[in-house]
Design an enzyme around this catalytic site. Structure first.
Site, short mmCIF file in Angstrom:
data_model
loop_
_atom_site.label_atom_id
_atom_site.label_comp_id
_atom_site.label_asym_id
_atom_site.label_seq_id
_atom_site.Cartn_x
_atom_site.Cartn_y
_atom_site.Cartn_z
N LYS A 1 9.23 -15.22 -12.83
CA LYS A 1 8.88 -14.13 -13.75
C LYS A 1 7.65 -14.51 -14.57
O LYS A 1 6.72 -13.75 -14.72
CB LYS A 1 10.02 -13.80 -14.73
CG LYS A 1 11.22 -13.09 -14.20
CD LYS A 1 11.01 -11.66 -13.79
CE LYS A 1 10.48 -11.51 -12.41
NZ LYS A 1 11.30 -11.58 -11.27
N GLU B 1 4.40 -14.62 -12.53
CA GLU B 1 3.92 -13.32 -12.10
C GLU B 1 3.16 -12.58 -13.18
O GLU B 1 2.16 -11.95 -12.90
CB GLU B 1 5.11 -12.43 -11.70
CG GLU B 1 5.76 -12.79 -10.41
CD GLU B 1 6.88 -11.82 -10.10
OE1 GLU B 1 7.92 -11.86 -10.79
OE2 GLU B 1 6.73 -11.02 -9.17
N ASN C 1 -1.06 1.84 6.53
CA ASN C 1 -0.27 0.86 5.79
C ASN C 1 0.26 -0.12 6.83
O ASN C 1 0.83 0.31 7.82
CB ASN C 1 0.89 1.62 5.12
CG ASN C 1 1.67 0.75 4.19
OD1 ASN C 1 1.29 -0.39 3.94
ND2 ASN C 1 2.76 1.29 3.67
N GLY C 2 0.03 -1.42 6.64
CA GLY C 2 0.49 -2.40 7.62
C GLY C 2 -0.66 -3.30 8.05
O GLY C 2 -1.64 -3.43 7.33
N HIS D 1 13.28 -37.62 -10.58
CA HIS D 1 12.82 -38.09 -9.27
C HIS D 1 11.35 -37.77 -9.02
O HIS D 1 10.93 -37.67 -7.87
CB HIS D 1 13.70 -37.50 -8.17
CG HIS D 1 15.13 -37.95 -8.29
ND1 HIS D 1 15.52 -39.23 -7.98
CD2 HIS D 1 16.23 -37.31 -8.76
CE1 HIS D 1 16.82 -39.35 -8.22
NE2 HIS D 1 17.27 -38.20 -8.71
N CYS E 1 0.87 -1.16 0.00
CA CYS E 1 0.00 0.00 0.00
C CYS E 1 0.92 1.23 0.00
O CYS E 1 2.10 1.12 0.26
CB CYS E 1 -0.93 0.11 1.21
SG CYS E 1 -1.93 -1.34 1.50
N LYS F 1 4.50 -3.99 -5.43
CA LYS F 1 5.95 -3.90 -5.57
C LYS F 1 6.70 -4.14 -4.26
O LYS F 1 7.71 -4.78 -4.24
CB LYS F 1 6.32 -2.53 -6.14
CG LYS F 1 7.78 -2.37 -6.47
CD LYS F 1 8.20 -3.22 -7.64
CE LYS F 1 9.69 -3.22 -7.86
NZ LYS F 1 10.10 -4.33 -8.72
N ARG G 1 2.84 0.13 -5.69
CA ARG G 1 2.84 -0.61 -4.41
C ARG G 1 1.52 -1.32 -4.15
O ARG G 1 1.42 -2.14 -3.25
CB ARG G 1 3.12 0.35 -3.25
CG ARG G 1 4.49 0.98 -3.32
CD ARG G 1 4.63 1.99 -2.22
NE ARG G 1 4.64 1.36 -0.91
CZ ARG G 1 5.73 1.04 -0.24
NH1 ARG G 1 6.90 1.27 -0.77
NH2 ARG G 1 5.65 0.48 0.93
N GLU H 1 14.10 -18.27 -10.95
CA GLU H 1 13.77 -16.88 -11.24
C GLU H 1 12.97 -16.78 -12.55
O GLU H 1 12.00 -16.02 -12.65
CB GLU H 1 15.06 -16.04 -11.29
CG GLU H 1 14.91 -14.58 -11.67
CD GLU H 1 13.96 -13.78 -10.77
OE1 GLU H 1 13.53 -14.29 -9.73
OE2 GLU H 1 13.62 -12.66 -11.15
N TRP I 1 -3.25 -2.33 -1.43
CA TRP I 1 -3.07 -3.73 -1.80
C TRP I 1 -3.75 -4.51 -0.70
O TRP I 1 -3.33 -4.49 0.45
CB TRP I 1 -1.59 -4.06 -1.88
CG TRP I 1 -1.32 -5.44 -2.39
CD1 TRP I 1 -1.28 -5.83 -3.70
CD2 TRP I 1 -1.04 -6.61 -1.62
NE1 TRP I 1 -1.01 -7.16 -3.78
CE2 TRP I 1 -0.86 -7.68 -2.52
CE3 TRP I 1 -0.93 -6.88 -0.26
CZ2 TRP I 1 -0.58 -8.97 -2.12
CZ3 TRP I 1 -0.66 -8.17 0.15
CH2 TRP I 1 -0.48 -9.19 -0.77
C1 F6R Z 1 9.41 -10.74 -8.06
C2 F6R Z 1 9.43 -9.75 -7.02
C3 F6R Z 1 9.25 -10.19 -5.60
C4 F6R Z 1 10.30 -9.50 -4.72
C5 F6R Z 1 10.05 -9.84 -3.24
C6 F6R Z 1 11.10 -9.24 -2.35
O1 F6R Z 1 9.52 -10.17 -9.32
O2 F6R Z 1 9.60 -8.60 -7.27
O3 F6R Z 1 9.34 -11.58 -5.49
O4 F6R Z 1 11.57 -9.92 -5.11
O5 F6R Z 1 8.79 -9.37 -2.87
O6 F6R Z 1 11.16 -7.86 -2.49
P1 F6R Z 1 12.41 -7.03 -2.03
O7 F6R Z 1 13.55 -7.44 -2.89
O8 F6R Z 1 12.02 -5.60 -2.23
O9 F6R Z 1 12.67 -7.37 -0.59
#
Ligand code: F6R
Length: 604
Positions: A484, A487, A99-100, A503, A2, A599, A27, A480, A75
Site C-alpha cells: 500500500k 503504491e 485492449n490487450g 538474517h 485500459c 486498477k 483502469r 500488504e 495504460w
Molecule cells: C494493490 C492492487 C493490485 C491488485 C492486483 C490483482 O493495491 O490493487 O496489487 O491486487 O493487480 O488484482 P485483482 O485482485 O483484480 O486480480
C-alpha cells in the site's frame, strides 16, 4: 487494463463516449481518445494524461446525428504515454481501439512496413488497423477484411474498429480481454470493456466469449465464434444499480473505501453464518470431495489475502495449502494433481495472469473456485464455483476493502472446511463465528485513531526505506502494508517476517530506516517483541502498532484490546492503510490514481 467504449446511435455520441471513459478511467489514465464517424466523416481527438484533458479538447465538438464512435483510456504497454501512442489509431480511413497485447505485432508490422505502410506510433495496436486496410484492398467487404485480420492476430485483445468503407457499423473482436455489448429500447448499441459504463444506458447485455468477433449495425448484432459459425447473442439483464462510487464527503475514494470496510464486511458475512455453522449456499456440497490439497493463486493484494488464507486453512482445516504468484505459476511446469482444489482470488476477476492460471488448472482437470468481487467477470464465468466478496465497486487503485472482504471470506471458508473435515470442535467453530461477527466493529475507524495516524505520518516522509514486519498472518499483512505504501507514496517499503530481519535486512538498520512493527497481543507477542527490540537496539526508527505499550519504540499507535488475534489483524489492517493514505496525502501524491498503475491488469 485500459478501457474501451463504443456507441452506435443518434444521441450525443461524444458525451456518451466520454461518460463511459470516465467510468473506466481508473483502469488506465496515461492518455485517452475518441473517434467518431458521423455523416461519412471522421473526427478524432486524443489527449495525454487524465480524461479532463480530452474533455477540454473536445469542448467544441458536436455530435448530433447518427454516428459510430469508439473511445479508449490507456495504460501504456507498448510505447510511451504520448499522444501519438494514444488510441484510437488511424489507418487510411479506419480507426481502431484495443485492449490487450498483440503478440505477433512485430512480424506483422515488418511485413506492412516492407510494403510501404507508415506507422505513426510505437504501439502494437496500430498494426491492427493497417492490417485491416491491407486486407480490405482484396476483400469483397469490410467484414471479410475484418474477419481475415482477426484470424491473423495472436495474443489478447478486445477490439473495436470503425471504417469509412462501412460507415454505420462497429466491428468487434474479443480474445482474452473482456468486452460486452449492450442494447436498450431506443435501439442504441453500446460497447464497453466492463459493465459499469453501460449501467443506466442499457437494459440488456451480451458478454462476448473468447474467439467472438463480428459487427453491429443499427438493426443487427452479428456474432461469430472462433470457428466462424454465426451465433445468437445471449442477453442478460443489466443491473440498474449504478453503484457509481461518489466520494460522499471523503477526500479520496481510497479513504471512503477504508471507512466502508465495516459495512462491506457485514455484507460479506450476511446469510453465511448461523450460530454454529458457516454456510456457503453458492458451493456444491461435493466441491471438497476427494480434495486433499488447496492451491491458491493470485497477484498483488489478492496474493496477500491468499497467503493469509494459507495459515487459516492449515490451522483450522488441516489441509495442505500452497500459495502461488500467478505470473510465476503460468510459466513453470507445476504439478497439478486432481485431488487439489485450485482457488484463484481476484478483486476484478479479469487479471490476465490469474485468469490464465485458472484456465491452466481447468485444462489439467482440477476443480476450481474463484473468490471474486465482480459478478459476471471472466473468472467467475470460467471457474466451477465462485464466492463473491460483496465489497462493492472499488475505485481507489490501491485495494483496501477488497482485501478486507477476501480475508473475511477465507476465514469463513477455513471454518466451513473445518466443519466438513471435522478438524475443529463444534464449540471452537461457534466461538470463531462469534469472533467473525465482531470483525465489522474491529475495522471501524475512530476519529482518535485517524487523527493519531495523521499526526504521526509527518515523521515518515523521508528516510531510506520502510520495513513492515510481522509474524504468522501478520506477515502477509506486513507485505500488504508495504505494498500500500509503495503504491501511493512512491517510497521504498518491504514486508518481512519479523524473525527473518536478523538474517540480512537488519544490516540496513539506522535512524533513517523506518520499521512498522505489527505486535498483536494474542499471537507470538514475546517473539515478535524481541525481534523489534533487536532493531531498536541498532537505532532503527520503530513505530509499533499494538494494544500493549511498547517503550522501545519511537512511535506507538495503540490498537484496541480484542479477544483474538484475527480481530487484531483486521484493526491493524486499517492502521496500515490509513498510514499509507496519510503519508501519500502529505507528499502531495494522487492517492486514487497513483502513477504507473491501473486498477485492472488485463495484460500479462
Ligand atoms: C494493490 C492492487 C493490485 C491488485 C492486483 C490483482 O493495491 O490493487 O496489487 O491486487 O493487480 O488484482 P485483482 O485482485 O483484480 O486480480
Amino acid at each position: 487494463m485500459c478501457g474501451i467504449v463504443g456507441y452506435l446511435g443518434e444521441k450525443d455520441t461524444k458525451g456518451i463516449l466520454l461518460a463511459g471513459l470516465k467510468e473506466l478511467e481508473y483502469r488506465g489514465y496515461d492518455s485517452a481518445g475518441i473517434a467518431v464517424l458521423q455523416d461519412h466523416d471522421f473526427q478524432s481527438y486524443k489527449a495525454i494524461g487524465k480524461l479532463v484533458n480530452l474533455e477540454e479538447k473536445t469542448k467544441e465538438f458536436v455530435t448530433d446525428s447518427f454516428a459510430a464512435g469508439i473511445g479508449h483510456t490507456r495504460w501504456a504497454t507498448h510505447g510511451k504515454p504520448t499522444e501519438l501512442n494514444a488510441h484510437p489509431h488511424l489507418g487510411e480511413s479506419s480507426y481502431v481501439v484495443h485492449n490487450g497485447i498483440i503478440e505477433n505485432y512485430a512480424e506483422l508490422k515488418k511485413e506492412l512496413v516492407a510494403e510501404g505502410v507508415t506507422f505513426l506510433s510505437q504501439t502494437d495496436t496500430e498494426v491492427i488497423v493497417h492490417q485491416f486496410e491491407k486486407n480490405l484492398k482484396s476483400a469483397a467487404s469490410a467484414f471479410e477484411a475484418f474477419t481475415k485480420t482477426v484470424s491473423q492476430l495472436e495474443g489478447a485483445y478486445a477490439i473495436l474498429l470503425v471504417t469509412k468503407s462501412e460507415d454505420k457499423t462497429i466491428f468487434f473482436a474479443k480474445q482474452g480481454s473482456p468486452m460486452l455489448v449492450g442494447i436498450n429500447a431506443e435501439n442504441e448499441k453500446y460497447f464497453a470493456s466492463s459493465d459499469t459504463p453501460l449501467i443506466g444506458q442499457c437494459t440488456d447485455v451480451n458478454y462476448f466469449e473468447d474467439g467472438d468477433y463480428g459487427y453491429v449495425t443499427k438493426d443487427e448484432i452479428a456474432i461469430f465464434d472462433a470457428t466462424g459459425t454465426k451465433k445468437e447473442p445471449i442477453f442478460q439483464k443489466l443491473s440498474t444499480n449504478k453503484l457509481s462510487a461518489q466520494k460522499d464527503g471523503y477526500r479520496f475514494f481510497m479513504e471512503k473505501e477504508i471507512y466502508e470496510q465495516s459495512t462491506v464486511i457485514s455484507d460479506t458475512l450476511l446469510g453465511r453464518l448461523t450460530e454454529t455453522e458457516v454456510v456457503f449456499d453458492e458451493l456444491d456440497t461435493n466441491l471438497f470431495e476427494n480434495i486433499n490439497e488447496i492451491k491458491l493463486c493470485a497477484c498483488g493484494t489478492s496474493y496477500h489475502s491468499a497467503l493469509t488464507a494459507s495459515y487459516m486453512f492449515e490451522r483450522h482445516s488441516h489441509i495442505k495449502t500452497s500459495v502461488e504468484v500467478a505470473s510465476e505459476l503460468r510459466y513453470r511446469d507445476p504439478i497439478l494433481t486432481p485431488d487439489t482444489l485450485f482457488v484463484v482470488i481476484s478483486q476484478s476477476g479479469e487479471t490476465a495472469d490469474t485468469l490464465e492460471t485458472l484456465k491452466m488448472a481447468k485444462k489439467a482437470g482440477l476443480k476450481t473456485l474463484v473468490i471474486c468481487n465482480v459478478d459476471n467477470s471472466s473468472m467467475v464465468r470460467l471457474a466451477d464455483a465462485s464466492i463473491l466478496t460483496r465489497a462493492g465497486v472499488e475505485k481507489g487503485v490501491a485495494s483496501t476493502k477488497a482485501f478486507a472482504t477476501q480475508v473475511t471470506i477465507f476465514w469463513m471458508l477455513s471454518l466451513y472446511l473445518a466443519q466438513k473435515r471435522e478438524t475443529l470442535a463444534a464449540d471452537e467453530i461457534t466461538k470463531q463465528i462469534q469472533l467473525l461477527r465482531e470483525v465489522p466493529a474491529s475495522v471501524q475507524v475512530s476519529d482518535t485513531l485517524h487523527e493519531r495516524v495523521k499526526r504521526l505520518s509527518k515523521r515518515y516522509l523521508h528516510g531510506h526505506g520502510f520495513f513492515f514486519i510481522g509474524r504468522d498472518v501478520f506477515f502477509p499483512l506486513a507485505l500488504e502494508g508495504a505494498l500500500k505504501l509503495k503504491e501511493i507514496s512512491y517510497l521504498h517499503a518491504e514486508g518481512y517476517p519479523s524473525g527473518e530481519m536478523k538474517h540480512g535486512p537488519i544490516a540496513l538498520a539506522d535512524p533513517e530506516l523506518f520499521t512498522i512493527a505489527l505486535l498483536p497481543q494474542h499471537l507470538l507477542y514475546e517473539k515478535s517483541k524481541s525481534n523489534v527490540e533487536e532493531l531498536s537496539a541498532r537505532d532503527a526508527t520503530v513505530c509499533a502498532i499494538s494494544p500493549l505499550v511498547f517503550d522501545k519504540a519511537d512511535d506507538y499507535i495503540p490498537t484496541q484490546n480484542h479477544a483474538d488475534y484475527m480481530l487484531e489483524f483486521f484493526e491493524m489492517m486499517v492502521v496500515v492503510q490509513l498510514l499509507s493514505l496519510e503519508i501519500s496525502v502529505r507528499l502531495g501524491n494522487d492517492v486514487d490514481m497513483p502513477r504507473n498503475l491501473a486498477k485492472s491488469v488485463t495484460v500479462e
